[in-house]
Design a protein around this motif. Structure first.
Motif, PDB file in Angstrom:
ATOM      1  N   LEU A 198       0.817  -1.213   0.000  1.00 14.78           N
ATOM      2  CA  LEU A 198       0.000   0.000   0.000  1.00 14.78           C
ATOM      3  C   LEU A 198       0.848   1.260   0.000  1.00 14.78           C
ATOM      4  CD1 LEU A 198      -2.752  -1.069   2.590  1.00 14.78           C
ATOM      5  CD2 LEU A 198      -2.920  -1.018   0.089  1.00 14.78           C
ATOM      6  N   MET A 199       2.022   1.198   0.585  1.00 16.17           N
ATOM      7  CA  MET A 199       2.897   2.367   0.661  1.00 16.17           C
ATOM      8  C   MET A 199       3.774   2.509  -0.579  1.00 16.17           C
ATOM      9  SD  MET A 199       1.955   3.506   3.528  1.00 16.17           S
ATOM     10  CE  MET A 199       3.169   4.806   3.728  1.00 16.17           C
ATOM     11  N   GLY A 200       3.535   1.651  -1.567  1.00 10.28           N
ATOM     12  CA  GLY A 200       4.313   1.747  -2.797  1.00 10.28           C
ATOM     13  C   GLY A 200       5.627   1.006  -2.757  1.00 10.28           C
ATOM     14  N   LYS A 201       5.936   0.440  -1.595  1.00 13.24           N
ATOM     15  CA  LYS A 201       7.171  -0.325  -1.491  1.00 13.24           C
ATOM     16  C   LYS A 201       6.943  -1.750  -1.984  1.00 13.24           C
ATOM     17  CE  LYS A 201       8.983   2.366   2.383  1.00 13.24           C
ATOM     18  NZ  LYS A 201       9.526   2.311   3.763  1.00 13.24           N
ATOM     19  N   GLY A 202       7.978  -2.320  -2.562  1.00 12.93           N
ATOM     20  CA  GLY A 202       7.828  -3.637  -3.143  1.00 12.93           C
ATOM     21  C   GLY A 202       8.742  -4.660  -2.508  1.00 12.93           C
ATOM     22  N   LYS A 203       8.414  -5.916  -2.760  1.00 13.88           N
ATOM     23  CA  LYS A 203       9.218  -7.027  -2.277  1.00 13.88           C
ATOM     24  C   LYS A 203       8.946  -8.225  -3.179  1.00 13.88           C
ATOM     25  CE  LYS A 203       5.695  -8.865   0.830  1.00 13.88           C
ATOM     26  NZ  LYS A 203       5.376  -9.359   2.184  1.00 13.88           N
ATOM     27  N   SER A 204       9.674  -9.267  -2.949  1.00 14.74           N
ATOM     28  CA  SER A 204       9.443 -10.541  -3.622  1.00 14.74           C
ATOM     29  C   SER A 204       9.824 -11.657  -2.668  1.00 14.74           C
ATOM     30  CB  SER A 204      10.272 -10.649  -4.913  1.00 14.74           C
ATOM     31  OG  SER A 204       9.779  -9.778  -5.912  1.00 14.74           O
ATOM     32  N   ASP A 205       9.309 -12.828  -2.954  1.00 14.69           N
ATOM     33  CA  ASP A 205       9.664 -14.036  -2.204  1.00 14.69           C
ATOM     34  C   ASP A 205      10.299 -15.012  -3.202  1.00 14.69           C
ATOM     35  OD1 ASP A 205       8.391 -12.961   0.100  1.00 14.69           O
ATOM     36  OD2 ASP A 205       6.462 -13.607  -0.704  1.00 14.69           O
ATOM     37  N   PRO A 206      11.546 -14.765  -3.588  1.00 12.38           N
ATOM     38  CA  PRO A 206      12.121 -15.484  -4.737  1.00 12.38           C
ATOM     39  C   PRO A 206      12.638 -16.882  -4.396  1.00 12.38           C
ATOM     40  CG  PRO A 206      13.667 -13.856  -3.923  1.00 12.38           C
ATOM     41  CD  PRO A 206      12.428 -13.702  -3.097  1.00 12.38           C
ATOM     42  N   TYR A 207      12.522 -17.734  -5.390  1.00 10.98           N
ATOM     43  CA  TYR A 207      13.176 -19.036  -5.397  1.00 10.98           C
ATOM     44  C   TYR A 207      13.530 -19.358  -6.846  1.00 10.98           C
ATOM     45  CZ  TYR A 207       8.718 -21.043  -7.025  1.00 10.98           C
ATOM     46  OH  TYR A 207       7.585 -21.337  -7.744  1.00 10.98           O
ATOM     47  N   THR A 208      14.366 -20.351  -7.043  1.00 11.95           N
ATOM     48  CA  THR A 208      14.861 -20.687  -8.377  1.00 11.95           C
ATOM     49  C   THR A 208      14.569 -22.140  -8.704  1.00 11.95           C
ATOM     50  OG1 THR A 208      16.652 -19.068  -8.197  1.00 11.95           O
ATOM     51  CG2 THR A 208      16.893 -20.760  -9.873  1.00 11.95           C
ATOM     52  N   VAL A 209      14.112 -22.380  -9.928  1.00 12.79           N
ATOM     53  CA  VAL A 209      13.886 -23.724 -10.439  1.00 12.79           C
ATOM     54  C   VAL A 209      14.885 -23.972 -11.569  1.00 12.79           C
ATOM     55  CG1 VAL A 209      12.281 -25.304 -11.549  1.00 12.79           C
ATOM     56  CG2 VAL A 209      11.449 -23.684  -9.830  1.00 12.79           C
ATOM     57  N   ILE A 210      15.629 -25.074 -11.473  1.00 10.42           N
ATOM     58  CA  ILE A 210      16.655 -25.418 -12.450  1.00 10.42           C
ATOM     59  C   ILE A 210      16.294 -26.752 -13.086  1.00 10.42           C
ATOM     60  CG2 ILE A 210      19.105 -25.921 -12.807  1.00 10.42           C
ATOM     61  CD1 ILE A 210      19.690 -24.185 -10.349  1.00 10.42           C
ATOM     62  N   ARG A 211      16.314 -26.804 -14.411  1.00 12.46           N
ATOM     63  CA  ARG A 211      16.021 -28.036 -15.138  1.00 12.46           C
ATOM     64  C   ARG A 211      17.186 -28.387 -16.056  1.00 12.46           C
ATOM     65  NH1 ARG A 211      10.771 -25.702 -15.095  1.00 12.46           N
ATOM     66  NH2 ARG A 211       9.178 -27.078 -14.211  1.00 12.46           N
ATOM     67  N   VAL A 212      17.626 -29.628 -15.969  1.00 12.85           N
ATOM     68  CA  VAL A 212      18.626 -30.181 -16.873  1.00 12.85           C
ATOM     69  C   VAL A 212      18.072 -31.512 -17.368  1.00 12.85           C
ATOM     70  CG1 VAL A 212      20.998 -30.904 -17.195  1.00 12.85           C
ATOM     71  CG2 VAL A 212      20.480 -29.099 -15.562  1.00 12.85           C
ATOM     72  N   GLY A 213      17.627 -31.546 -18.621  1.00 10.10           N
ATOM     73  CA  GLY A 213      16.964 -32.740 -19.114  1.00 10.10           C
ATOM     74  C   GLY A 213      15.704 -33.006 -18.320  1.00 10.10           C
ATOM     75  N   ALA A 214      15.550 -34.243 -17.849  1.00 11.85           N
ATOM     76  CA  ALA A 214      14.374 -34.600 -17.057  1.00 11.85           C
ATOM     77  C   ALA A 214      14.544 -34.269 -15.578  1.00 11.85           C
ATOM     78  CB  ALA A 214      14.081 -36.095 -17.210  1.00 11.85           C
ATOM     79  N   MET A 215      15.740 -33.825 -15.164  1.00 13.09           N
ATOM     80  CA  MET A 215      16.004 -33.525 -13.760  1.00 13.09           C
ATOM     81  C   MET A 215      15.549 -32.107 -13.424  1.00 13.09           C
ATOM     82  SD  MET A 215      17.157 -36.394 -12.925  1.00 13.09           S
ATOM     83  CE  MET A 215      17.543 -36.000 -11.213  1.00 13.09           C
ATOM     84  N   LYS A 216      15.018 -31.957 -12.217  1.00 15.39           N
ATOM     85  CA  LYS A 216      14.497 -30.672 -11.758  1.00 15.39           C
ATOM     86  C   LYS A 216      14.974 -30.413 -10.338  1.00 15.39           C
ATOM     87  CE  LYS A 216      10.063 -28.325 -10.842  1.00 15.39           C
ATOM     88  NZ  LYS A 216       8.587 -28.482 -10.908  1.00 15.39           N
ATOM     89  N   PHE A 217      15.469 -29.198 -10.090  1.00 17.67           N
ATOM     90  CA  PHE A 217      15.963 -28.805  -8.779  1.00 17.67           C
ATOM     91  C   PHE A 217      15.322 -27.475  -8.377  1.00 17.67           C
ATOM     92  CE2 PHE A 217      19.319 -30.990 -11.146  1.00 17.67           C
ATOM     93  CZ  PHE A 217      19.547 -32.076 -10.323  1.00 17.67           C
ATOM     94  N   LYS A 218      15.178 -27.286  -7.069  1.00 13.81           N
ATOM     95  CA  LYS A 218      14.529 -26.079  -6.569  1.00 13.81           C
ATOM     96  C   LYS A 218      15.245 -25.591  -5.322  1.00 13.81           C
ATOM     97  CE  LYS A 218      10.101 -24.380  -4.737  1.00 13.81           C
ATOM     98  NZ  LYS A 218       8.709 -24.755  -4.356  1.00 13.81           N
ATOM     99  N   THR A 219      15.517 -24.301  -5.279  1.00 13.17           N
ATOM    100  CA  THR A 219      16.131 -23.694  -4.104  1.00 13.17           C
ATOM    101  C   THR A 219      15.062 -23.362  -3.060  1.00 13.17           C
ATOM    102  OG1 THR A 219      15.904 -21.409  -4.868  1.00 13.17           O
ATOM    103  CG2 THR A 219      17.856 -22.640  -5.602  1.00 13.17           C
ATOM    104  N   PRO A 220      15.457 -23.083  -1.824  1.00 12.36           N
ATOM    105  CA  PRO A 220      14.471 -22.615  -0.839  1.00 12.36           C
ATOM    106  C   PRO A 220      13.929 -21.234  -1.212  1.00 12.36           C
ATOM    107  CG  PRO A 220      16.513 -23.342   0.226  1.00 12.36           C
ATOM    108  CD  PRO A 220      16.794 -23.264  -1.232  1.00 12.36           C
ATOM    109  N   VAL A 221      12.806 -20.879  -0.627  1.00  9.50           N
ATOM    110  CA  VAL A 221      12.207 -19.560  -0.816  1.00  9.50           C
ATOM    111  C   VAL A 221      12.802 -18.601   0.214  1.00  9.50           C
ATOM    112  CG1 VAL A 221      10.074 -18.227  -0.815  1.00  9.50           C
ATOM    113  CG2 VAL A 221      10.078 -20.569  -1.701  1.00  9.50           C
ATOM    114  N   ILE A 222      13.262 -17.443  -0.261  1.00 10.24           N
ATOM    115  CA  ILE A 222      13.769 -16.393   0.631  1.00 10.24           C
ATOM    116  C   ILE A 222      12.726 -15.281   0.638  1.00 10.24           C
ATOM    117  CG2 ILE A 222      15.664 -14.855   1.179  1.00 10.24           C
ATOM    118  CD1 ILE A 222      16.446 -17.778   1.211  1.00 10.24           C
ATOM    119  N   ASN A 223      12.108 -15.042   1.757  1.00  9.62           N
ATOM    120  CA  ASN A 223      10.986 -14.101   1.837  1.00  9.62           C
ATOM    121  C   ASN A 223      11.457 -12.651   1.930  1.00  9.62           C
ATOM    122  OD1 ASN A 223       8.896 -16.092   1.817  1.00  9.62           O
ATOM    123  ND2 ASN A 223       9.354 -16.531   3.969  1.00  9.62           N
ATOM    124  N   ASN A 224      10.631 -11.770   1.362  1.00 13.07           N
ATOM    125  CA  ASN A 224      10.745 -10.313   1.522  1.00 13.07           C
ATOM    126  C   ASN A 224      12.113  -9.772   1.119  1.00 13.07           C
ATOM    127  OD1 ASN A 224       8.118 -10.380   2.611  1.00 13.07           O
ATOM    128  ND2 ASN A 224       8.941 -10.743   4.669  1.00 13.07           N
TER     129      ASN A 224
END
Length: 714
Positions: A198-224
């Motif tokens: 509401l105050m115009g400030k922004g944030k994200s809760d990012p995580y990363t998904v990595i794919r190599v062929g049929a393999m899939k990996f995911k990092t933890p979520v880092i909030n704010n």
């Protein structure tokens, strides 16, 4: 084929995909496909690429660009509401391997088909998502379909078919991987602010998904945060370094809604394997801002058990810093078959109620294989005491000195254990080539049950050349091994075995073009030489014998530059001037009036770059004409490059007598190389060349000043 493929896909959707969607969430319990019609328009092949480099003569590698824009009609139903799937599109690259080539129809023994990377799949759902207001339904169905395709034919999964009886296609079914990729997903910065307050400030809760062929990996979520630090490490086995990509997607987690994309990027694996280590900030694509810090390390596979302790120590140090257990080895388990499994008692409910006798029946066996925290399961072979699975599994191993692979053979009907095998991995460290392939006795079995398994261990190392003794013997062996130039060329019928040649060198030493050491090459006979004229472009290559026995474990340094040495290497590889050696084949065709020069490889080159490597290439001149310059490709980050390139010069036999061939090895100066370019040269007097046959020799590289001094003396 298209109507039959359509029936196969229909069965796949109705069984596997439908069940996966139903089990994904309670809201999807009533999901089902009502109608599936893939239409009359088959996929088209946008292009075919056939590989001519880095392939053997008994195999064909092709990449097919598959494009599918369908007129399909697919209807689904959820909670009584029907909807359709439209605009289904698929685009991907399929690799086809025909191997081995044989002399009878269909001229290849087996075929292997797989997607190098996950194909791009796109479609639209009509009515259903809006009607039920289910966020992310399209993405969920999309992901499930993609994962099912990946489980069938995206690397490391593949479809392998035997095309000719009696031909072993084990190398197609159980290929050795190219290496292991260690992925450090470290941090990101300047990410897009996905959630605006509401105050115009922004944030994200990012995580990363990595794919190599049929393999899939995911990092933890880092909030704010828009500058997350994950420090996550993943490891994945790479089957085909050429053509594969690593796809990365940064997302913002939204609880109860669809996760927003914060950017994507794609990394080609072949350059990573060439460099060995890449540590960069990479800009995210399809987004206004954002960078991702990745550290990618390529690990080669070695049969040398002496490298294990070095690998474990390095991993423990690196793993302690990243709080991850890193792998030191890869274990390949090829599950073949079993024999004399015990039969099982079976009884139905009526037999139990009325005390009827139980019957003996054949089991439906399958195998579970456990190494550490990973468990793999084989297919089920119905009603057999002598099942044949013929499946391959791979495991990343932390320390084989303490780990064990456990196999359990179970009956699918009763889930009872038919036999067990516990195999300590340390047994492989003392086995030839770190392999054990035989029938093993099953424990806890009521009969003499055995299981046929091949265990193969490979040590992970950052060194590209890890067994110098073996490599050098392969390079200089006097056996009838062929290079890419002459592989498969045989004498004409009736020519017989080629007799040994005279110990005299084919090109007499002049003090300039002298071969690297006294050798006794095995030259082709006159009949074979004439037979080769049938194909003038073919150059008959002859390997030289190894110079002298290589002294063990000798560490070499030159002018402060540390050479890439691991186990053993001798001064012969470095040559008389300690600048390395080069292998060349010379062949003159009387019919075509051309001199063919094949630049095979170099060994023991000096390291001129800051990274203790060089970027060598070879330059040739047919003197005295300096306008005859020819040049090989540059091999980056390599002190022992293999070129296998052929160059031709138009010259008459009379002119050949007065010519000299100048061969220069140069360093391509770039970001990681010094300004020094000269790596050594060879000057060959063609007047002494025997034009009746091809000759392959190793030559000592020497400095240009040495060549000039000898010319002055002469």
């Amino acid at each position: 084929m298209w109507p039959f493929i359509g029936e196969y896909v229909q069965t796949l959707l109705m069984t596997q995909v439908q069940k996966t969607v139903q089990d994904s969430t309670s809201l999807m319990g009533s999901f089902k496909f009502v109608n599936i019609d893939l239409g009359d328009i088959p996929p088209r092949i946008g292009g075919v690429k056939v590989y001519t480099e880095k392939v053997k003569r008994d195999e064909i590698y092709m990449d097919l660009d598959i494009i599918y824009s369908s007129d399909c009609e697919i209807e689904v139903k959820l909670k009584g509401v029907s909807a359709g799937i439209k605009d289904l599109q698929l685009h991907g690259t399929v690799r086809v391997i025909l191997k081995p080539l044989i002399n009878q129809a269909p001229f290849f023994g087996g075929i292997s088909v797989f997607f190098l990377n996950n194909p791009n799949i796109d479609f639209n759902l009509t009515n259903l998502a809006n009607a039920l207001d289910l966020p992310g339904l399209s993405d969920m169905v999309h992901t499930i379909i993609q994962e099912n395709i990946a489980s069938i034919m995206v690397l490391p999964n593949r479809i392998v078919v035997e095309m000719a009886k009696g031909v072993k296609i084990s190398k197609l079914k159980f290929p050795s991987p190219d290496g292991v990729l260690r992925i450090h997903c470290l941090e990101a910065k300047e990410l897009v602010k996905a959630d605006i307050g509401l105050m115009g400030k922004g944030k994200s809760d990012p995580y990363t998904v990595i794919r190599v062929g049929a393999m899939k990996f995911k990092t933890p979520v880092i909030n704010n945060t828009i500058e997350p630090e994950w420090n996550s490490v993943f490891e994945t086995i790479i089957d085909q370094r050429d053509g594969q990509f690593m796809d990365v997607e940064v997302r913002d987690e939204d609880t109860g809604g669809k996760d927003d994309k914060l950017g994507t990027l794609s990394v080609e694996l072949s350059p990573v394997a060439d460099k060995g280590l890449v540590d960069n900030w990479l800009p995210l694509e399809n987004v206004k801002s954002g960078k991702l810090h990745l550290r990618l390390q390529w690990l080669y596979l070695s049969k040398d058990p002496l490298l294990l302790n070095k690998s474990i120590l390095a991993n423990n140090k690196e793993g302690a810093a990243s709080k991850n257990d890193l792998s030191s080895c890869i274990l390949m388990v090829n599950l073949d078959s079993a024999r004399e499994l015990p039969k099982q008692f079976t009884a139905n409910i009526f037999d139990l109620l009325f005390s009827r006798s139980k019957k003996m029946s054949e089991p439906s066996p399958y195998v579970t294989i456990n190494v550490g925290q990973k468990t793999e399961t084989s297919n089920v072979v119905n009603d057999s005491t002598d099942p044949r699975w013929e499946q391959g599994f791979r495991f990343l191993v932390h320390d084989p000195n303490f780990q064990v692979v456990d196999l359990k053979v179970k009956d699918k009907k009763t889930e009872m254990v038919l036999g067990e095998l516990s195999f300590p991995l340390k047994n492989l460290l003392a086995a030839p080539n770190l392999e054990d392939d035989r029938f093993f006795q099953l424990k806890k079995s009521e009969s003499n049950s055995e299981i046929s398994v091949r265990f193969a261990l490979r040590v992970l190392t950052t060194e590209q050349k890890v067994n110098w003794k073996q490599d050098t013997e392969n390079l200089m062996s006097a056996s009838a091994q062929s290079t890419s130039v002459d592989e498969g060329v045989k004498p004409a019928p009736g020519a017989g075995s080629p007799p040994p040649a005279s110990p005299t060198n084919p090109i007499s030493p002049t003090g300039k073009g002298k071969p690297a050491s006294p050798v006794s090459p095995t030259a082709p006979s006159a009949q074979a030489a004439s037979a080769n004229e049938i194909v003038p472009e073919t150059v008959q290559s002859v390997q030289s014998q190894a110079p002298k026995a290589i002294p063990p474990a000798k560490t070499l340094e030159r002018e402060g530059s540390v050479r890439q040495r691991v186990t053993s290497i001798g001064s012969d590889v470095l040559g008389e001037h300690r600048m390395g050696r080069i292998q060349l084949t010379l062949r003159y065709s009387m019919q075509r009036g051309k001199l063919a020069v094949v630049v095979h490889k170099c060994v023991g080159l000096p390291a001129l770059g800051k990274d203790n490597f060089s970027d060598p290439y070879v330059r040739l001149f047919l003197l005295p004409d300096r306008g005859t310059k020819k040049k090989t490709k540059v091999i980056n980050n390599n002190l022992n490059p293999t070129f296998d390139e052929t160059f031709e010069y138009s010259v008459t036999p009379q002119e050949l007598v007065g010519r000299q061939l100048e061969v220069e090895v140069k360093n391509d100066t770039g970001m990681f190389s010094s300004s020094q370019k000269d790596m050594g040269m060879v000057l060959i007097d063609l007047a002494e060349m025997d034009v009746s046959k091809a000759t392959t020799e190793w030559y000592d590289l020497c400095p240009e000043s040495e060549i000039k001094r000898k010319e002055t003396d002469i």
